[in-house]
Design a protein around this motif. Sequence first.
Motif: not given
Length: 154
Positions: A90-98
């Motif tokens: 499984p994976y999770i996306e991580v972002h600092d910009v909407f």
Amino acid sequence: MSIVIVHGPHTSGCSLPQELQRQLQQQADAAGHTLELRGCGNLPGLVGEVCAARADSAEFVLLDPGELAWQAREHPEAGLVDALDRLDAPYIEVHDVFGAELEHDGVHRAPVATVIINGNIGSGYRIGLSIALRQLRDAHRRDDEKDYGCPVLV
């Protein structure tokens, strides 16, 4: 290895300062898991690292495409979505910009979660890692219950 963080470049510079790396390593170690950080400077590199995570039998992947998210959406032929579909973990996306999240239609496998903390990638990583560790703990608990035929108290 249990958790791999694959991250692309950010315009603000290094997406993983040394202090953040240390905190994430401590968080994973405290939960009894290893953590590997893999940085990429271009889209083919990002795709390659996702494929490598599969080959290395990662239990969980945190994916932060950074500035490469835009390229991945504009160039689906680069294969990032296909690499994610083939990923066993499984994976999770991580972002600092909407707005930087990857597109997942009904044909492709979506992430377990998408964490977006505008302007604070460190918090996004800590939250994403917490979710991953909780998911792994719960999965191991279910496996133990299957092996012993009854709930295991932890």
